[in-house]
Design a protein around this motif. Structure first.
Motif, PDB file in Angstrom:
ATOM      1  N   LEU A   1     101.972  53.907  38.677  1.00  0.00           N
ATOM      2  CA  LEU A   1     102.732  54.279  37.929  1.00  0.00           C
ATOM      3  C   LEU A   1     104.075  53.782  37.795  1.00  0.00           C
ATOM      4  O   LEU A   1     104.824  53.297  36.913  1.00  0.00           O
ATOM      5  CB  LEU A   1     103.164  55.995  38.245  1.00  0.00           C
ATOM      6  CG  LEU A   1     104.241  56.678  37.359  1.00  0.00           C
ATOM      7  CD1 LEU A   1     103.929  56.669  36.047  1.00  0.00           C
ATOM      8  CD2 LEU A   1     104.450  57.982  37.953  1.00  0.00           C
ATOM      9  N   ALA A   2     104.498  53.081  38.936  1.00  0.00           N
ATOM     10  CA  ALA A   2     105.764  52.595  38.986  1.00  0.00           C
ATOM     11  C   ALA A   2     105.924  51.107  38.619  1.00  0.00           C
ATOM     12  O   ALA A   2     106.995  50.759  38.509  1.00  0.00           O
ATOM     13  CB  ALA A   2     106.323  52.805  40.594  1.00  0.00           C
TER      14      ALA A   2
ATOM     15  N   MET B   1     108.549  61.276  34.894  1.00  0.00           N
ATOM     16  CA  MET B   1     107.232  61.552  35.566  1.00  0.00           C
ATOM     17  C   MET B   1     107.229  60.882  36.912  1.00  0.00           C
ATOM     18  O   MET B   1     106.665  61.929  37.881  1.00  0.00           O
ATOM     19  CB  MET B   1     106.323  60.741  34.492  1.00  0.00           C
ATOM     20  CG  MET B   1     104.861  60.599  35.146  1.00  0.00           C
ATOM     21  SD  MET B   1     103.722  59.820  34.019  1.00  0.00           S
ATOM     22  CE  MET B   1     103.873  60.719  32.504  1.00  0.00           C
ATOM     23  N   VAL B   2     107.712  60.016  37.381  1.00  0.00           N
ATOM     24  CA  VAL B   2     107.934  59.440  38.887  1.00  0.00           C
ATOM     25  C   VAL B   2     108.490  60.698  39.498  1.00  0.00           C
ATOM     26  O   VAL B   2     108.026  61.030  40.715  1.00  0.00           O
ATOM     27  CB  VAL B   2     108.823  58.209  38.851  1.00  0.00           C
ATOM     28  CG1 VAL B   2     108.799  57.859  40.302  1.00  0.00           C
ATOM     29  CG2 VAL B   2     107.799  56.947  38.284  1.00  0.00           C
TER      30      VAL B   2
ATOM     31  N   ARG C   1     100.197  60.357  27.661  1.00  0.00           N
ATOM     32  CA  ARG C   1     101.393  61.050  28.337  1.00  0.00           C
ATOM     33  C   ARG C   1     101.089  61.453  29.603  1.00  0.00           C
ATOM     34  O   ARG C   1     101.929  61.444  30.629  1.00  0.00           O
ATOM     35  CB  ARG C   1     101.756  62.361  27.397  1.00  0.00           C
ATOM     36  CG  ARG C   1     102.443  62.450  26.021  1.00  0.00           C
ATOM     37  CD  ARG C   1     102.901  63.577  25.664  1.00  0.00           C
ATOM     38  NE  ARG C   1     102.817  63.751  24.081  1.00  0.00           N
ATOM     39  CZ  ARG C   1     103.107  64.989  23.378  1.00  0.00           C
ATOM     40  NH1 ARG C   1     103.504  65.969  24.146  1.00  0.00           N
ATOM     41  NH2 ARG C   1     102.853  64.886  22.156  1.00  0.00           N
ATOM     42  N   SER C   2      99.865  61.670  29.933  1.00  0.00           N
ATOM     43  CA  SER C   2      99.508  62.149  31.256  1.00  0.00           C
ATOM     44  C   SER C   2      99.759  61.165  32.163  1.00  0.00           C
ATOM     45  O   SER C   2     100.106  61.633  33.360  1.00  0.00           O
ATOM     46  CB  SER C   2      98.087  62.465  31.375  1.00  0.00           C
ATOM     47  OG  SER C   2      97.231  61.392  31.047  1.00  0.00           O
TER      48      SER C   2
ATOM     49  N   ARG D   1     120.484  46.234  27.152  1.00  0.00           N
ATOM     50  CA  ARG D   1     119.098  46.317  27.006  1.00  0.00           C
ATOM     51  C   ARG D   1     118.938  48.035  26.898  1.00  0.00           C
ATOM     52  O   ARG D   1     119.503  48.747  27.683  1.00  0.00           O
ATOM     53  CB  ARG D   1     118.238  46.161  28.403  1.00  0.00           C
ATOM     54  CG  ARG D   1     116.594  46.392  28.463  1.00  0.00           C
ATOM     55  CD  ARG D   1     116.165  46.193  29.936  1.00  0.00           C
ATOM     56  NE  ARG D   1     114.590  46.141  29.846  1.00  0.00           N
ATOM     57  CZ  ARG D   1     114.217  47.239  30.223  1.00  0.00           C
ATOM     58  NH1 ARG D   1     114.701  48.460  30.729  1.00  0.00           N
ATOM     59  NH2 ARG D   1     112.809  47.386  30.301  1.00  0.00           N
ATOM     60  N   LEU D   2     118.414  48.515  25.742  1.00  0.00           N
ATOM     61  CA  LEU D   2     117.982  49.704  25.579  1.00  0.00           C
ATOM     62  C   LEU D   2     116.576  50.288  25.604  1.00  0.00           C
ATOM     63  O   LEU D   2     115.776  49.486  25.390  1.00  0.00           O
ATOM     64  CB  LEU D   2     118.447  49.974  23.918  1.00  0.00           C
ATOM     65  CG  LEU D   2     119.878  49.537  23.694  1.00  0.00           C
ATOM     66  CD1 LEU D   2     120.254  49.622  22.127  1.00  0.00           C
ATOM     67  CD2 LEU D   2     120.846  50.289  24.510  1.00  0.00           C
ATOM     68  N   ILE D   3     116.568  51.641  25.974  1.00  0.00           N
ATOM     69  CA  ILE D   3     115.173  52.171  26.035  1.00  0.00           C
ATOM     70  C   ILE D   3     115.157  53.442  25.086  1.00  0.00           C
ATOM     71  O   ILE D   3     116.109  54.076  25.006  1.00  0.00           O
ATOM     72  CB  ILE D   3     114.600  52.397  27.437  1.00  0.00           C
ATOM     73  CG1 ILE D   3     115.607  53.578  27.968  1.00  0.00           C
ATOM     74  CG2 ILE D   3     114.654  51.206  28.203  1.00  0.00           C
ATOM     75  CD1 ILE D   3     114.895  53.995  29.567  1.00  0.00           C
ATOM     76  N   ASP D   4     113.892  53.578  24.750  1.00  0.00           N
ATOM     77  CA  ASP D   4     113.812  54.924  23.955  1.00  0.00           C
ATOM     78  C   ASP D   4     112.322  55.388  23.920  1.00  0.00           C
ATOM     79  O   ASP D   4     111.420  54.329  24.383  1.00  0.00           O
ATOM     80  CB  ASP D   4     114.188  54.611  22.498  1.00  0.00           C
ATOM     81  CG  ASP D   4     114.479  56.060  21.807  1.00  0.00           C
ATOM     82  OD1 ASP D   4     114.331  57.202  22.426  1.00  0.00           O
ATOM     83  OD2 ASP D   4     115.035  56.131  20.520  1.00  0.00           O
ATOM     84  N   ASN D   5     111.971  56.562  23.338  1.00  0.00           N
ATOM     85  CA  ASN D   5     110.661  56.973  23.529  1.00  0.00           C
ATOM     86  C   ASN D   5     110.636  58.150  22.451  1.00  0.00           C
ATOM     87  O   ASN D   5     111.420  58.987  22.012  1.00  0.00           O
ATOM     88  CB  ASN D   5     110.142  57.577  24.817  1.00  0.00           C
ATOM     89  CG  ASN D   5     110.681  58.433  25.304  1.00  0.00           C
ATOM     90  OD1 ASN D   5     110.491  59.833  25.101  1.00  0.00           O
ATOM     91  ND2 ASN D   5     111.453  58.198  26.236  1.00  0.00           N
ATOM     92  N   LEU D   6     109.484  58.536  21.824  1.00  0.00           N
ATOM     93  CA  LEU D   6     109.006  59.483  21.084  1.00  0.00           C
ATOM     94  C   LEU D   6     107.823  60.070  21.335  1.00  0.00           C
ATOM     95  O   LEU D   6     106.656  59.320  21.382  1.00  0.00           O
ATOM     96  CB  LEU D   6     108.783  59.140  19.625  1.00  0.00           C
ATOM     97  CG  LEU D   6     110.687  58.649  18.877  1.00  0.00           C
ATOM     98  CD1 LEU D   6     110.346  58.130  17.503  1.00  0.00           C
ATOM     99  CD2 LEU D   6     111.279  59.895  19.106  1.00  0.00           C
ATOM    100  N   GLU D   7     107.529  61.395  21.605  1.00  0.00           N
ATOM    101  CA  GLU D   7     106.121  61.968  21.836  1.00  0.00           C
ATOM    102  C   GLU D   7     105.455  62.092  20.547  1.00  0.00           C
ATOM    103  O   GLU D   7     106.262  62.593  19.432  1.00  0.00           O
ATOM    104  CB  GLU D   7     106.137  63.232  22.523  1.00  0.00           C
ATOM    105  CG  GLU D   7     106.900  63.215  24.040  1.00  0.00           C
ATOM    106  CD  GLU D   7     106.570  64.642  24.874  1.00  0.00           C
ATOM    107  OE1 GLU D   7     106.798  65.507  24.042  1.00  0.00           O
ATOM    108  OE2 GLU D   7     106.692  64.581  25.994  1.00  0.00           O
TER     109      GLU D   7
END
Length: 281
Positions: free
Chosen positions: A109-110, A157-158, A248-249, A274-280
């Motif tokens: 995961l990490a 999640m971590v 997602r799991s 540096r930018l981060i983003d996400n969408l389910e």
């Protein structure tokens, strides 16, 4: 708002309460942080926030020294949001000696996504969060709640898995990503953007939205979708680290025909930011 600069003062003050609700931050607060504080209010009998810029989660070339410290404004915003207690230790207080005992999340995961591009990042995150939990929750006699933003999807999640595996009596709650009116995910690092970069920055979320739309419409060639997203950003002057579709799991690549819930995640540099983003999906 009570402000504690030492662990002893924090624990003494919190000994009068049963159910802390905790929002850890690195300061330079924005509406996303304050939304977590407001979300925390009904979840405990005392709302606690922390401000600590954690050296352990920064790589040598990253922005630890230049990370914005906005103490007065942060305190004013926390008071206005209804925060009851602010824990603001200095480095010597939280790390009185070299922190040789550290949390090592599993590589599966990490070491992917953020962990691939920021080696050791989740060791630093897991270690400081575990230590913050020990400081904030040591006097709790009942329910313990900690809130983290979903913008840092992998981080959330971590932490959830760390809490689960160590059988910590803590409910980890994810807060929805707060966005500017144009869709840009709020981040403390948005302040690094020039006006021109700020206008362009929304295209990270727009690219993720395009990926999500294609997946909802039945797209099955994940590799092609990801490559198209990377190329789209490069053509606009970005330097993307990743634009991916994952389960997602476990944040692994979905298999063909798999109907498990998905999330699209992206990280990219615009100029030096540096930018981060996400969408389910």
């Amino acid at each position: 708002m009570f402000i504690a600069h030492t662990i002893e003062a924090l624990r003494a003050h919190l000994s009068a309460y049963q159910h802390p609700a905790f929002v850890p931050t690195m300061g330079n607060l924005h509406a996303g942080h304050l939304g977590l504080v407001r979300q925390a209010k009904p979840l405990g009998d005392v709302t606690v926030a922390s401000i600590f810029v954690n050296r352990l989660q920064f790589l040598p070339h990253e922005d630890f020294d230049s990370y914005p410290r906005t103490w007065d404004n942060d305190c004013a915003q926390l008071r206005a949001a209804g925060c009851d207690v602010l824990f603001a230790p200095n480095e010597k207080e939280l790390y009185p000696e070299e922190q040789t005992y550290k949390i090592q999340p599993p590589a599966a995961l990490a070491d992917l996504l953020e962990g691939e591009f920021r080696p050791g990042f989740f060791v630093g995150v897991g270690t400081v969060v575990m230590k913050m939990f020990a400081c904030v929750f040591s006097e709790a006699k009942g329910r313990r709640t900690a809130l983290f933003g979903q913008k840092d999807y992998q981080q959330l999640m971590v932490i959830r898995r760390m809490v689960q595996q160590f059988a910590l009596p803590i409910d980890v709650v994810g807060g929805v990503t707060e966005r500017a009116p144009d869709g840009l995910a709020l981040s403390s690092r948005n302040g690094y953007l020039s006006p021109q970069e700020r206008a362009e920055a929304v295209h990270l979320s727009k690219t993720l939205q395009a990926m999500a739309t294609a997946l909802r419409a039945g797209a099955t060639d994940i590799a092609a979708l990801e490559a198209q997203a990377m190329d789209s950003l490069r053509q606009r002057g970005w330097a993307p680290d990743y634009m991916v579709t994952r389960r997602r799991s476990d944040l692994l690549t979905p298999e063909a025909g798999n109907t498990t819930p998905l999330v699209v995640l992206g990280a990219a540099k615009l100029g030096t930011t540096r930018l981060i983003d996400n969408l389910e999906v």
